[in-house]
Design an enzyme around this catalytic site. Structure first.
Site, mmCIF file in Angstrom:
data_model
loop_
_atom_site.group_PDB
_atom_site.id
_atom_site.type_symbol
_atom_site.label_atom_id
_atom_site.label_comp_id
_atom_site.label_asym_id
_atom_site.label_seq_id
_atom_site.Cartn_x
_atom_site.Cartn_y
_atom_site.Cartn_z
ATOM 1 N N ILE A 228 38.234 0.466 49.040
ATOM 2 C CA ILE A 228 36.550 1.549 49.550
ATOM 3 C C ILE A 228 37.319 2.616 50.856
ATOM 4 O O ILE A 228 38.593 2.439 51.445
ATOM 5 C CB ILE A 228 35.865 0.663 49.727
ATOM 6 C CG1 ILE A 228 35.929 -0.459 50.964
ATOM 7 C CG2 ILE A 228 35.654 0.185 48.411
ATOM 8 C CD1 ILE A 228 34.895 -1.419 51.227
ATOM 9 N N HIS A 229 36.364 3.258 51.504
ATOM 10 C CA HIS A 229 36.697 3.534 52.001
ATOM 11 C C HIS A 229 35.382 3.919 52.969
ATOM 12 O O HIS A 229 33.875 3.802 53.063
ATOM 13 C CB HIS A 229 36.663 5.335 52.398
ATOM 14 C CG HIS A 229 37.791 5.960 51.307
ATOM 15 N ND1 HIS A 229 38.733 6.229 51.979
ATOM 16 C CD2 HIS A 229 37.672 6.223 50.262
ATOM 17 C CE1 HIS A 229 39.571 6.346 50.916
ATOM 18 N NE2 HIS A 229 39.348 6.960 49.767
#
Length: 102
Positions: free
Chosen positions: A33-34
């Site tokens: 994920i970011h």
């Protein structure tokens, strides 16, 4: 990495925790994920932590240039945007250093 669900924040001081659950994804941080959000950008120090240059309102020698200032992302990887934000903040910091403001 642990993901949290059930936490909602209406502003930077008030969070509502309800049915909070942790899930261990067995992945290292940032691998799938970011991470984004958490440090609001805005003109008013009462409602935001960063100014338009990604500089903390209350501590002028600190710049936050990762995804923290972005509330969301589109369908594309935001890495190039992070890089652009960092370059812009670095250029501003250099100019402010030259002027003696930092």
């Amino acid at each position: 990495m642990t993901r949290w669900s059930g936490i909602m924040c209406s502003n930077q001081k008030t969070c509502l925790r309800k049915n909070v659950k942790a899930e261990d994804t067995k992945s290292p941080p940032g691998s799938d994920i970011h991470e984004m959000g958490g440090v609001r950008m805005g003109a008013d120090p009462k409602t935001s932590l960063l100014n338009k240059w990604n500089q903390l309102h209350q501590c002028k020698n600190v710049f936050i240039t990762d995804g923290a200032c972005m509330t969301s992302t589109g369908t594309q990887n935001p890495t190039l945007t992070f890089m652009a934000i960092t370059a812009r903040a670095a250029n501003y910091a250099i100019e402010e250093l030259k002027k003696g403001n930092l």
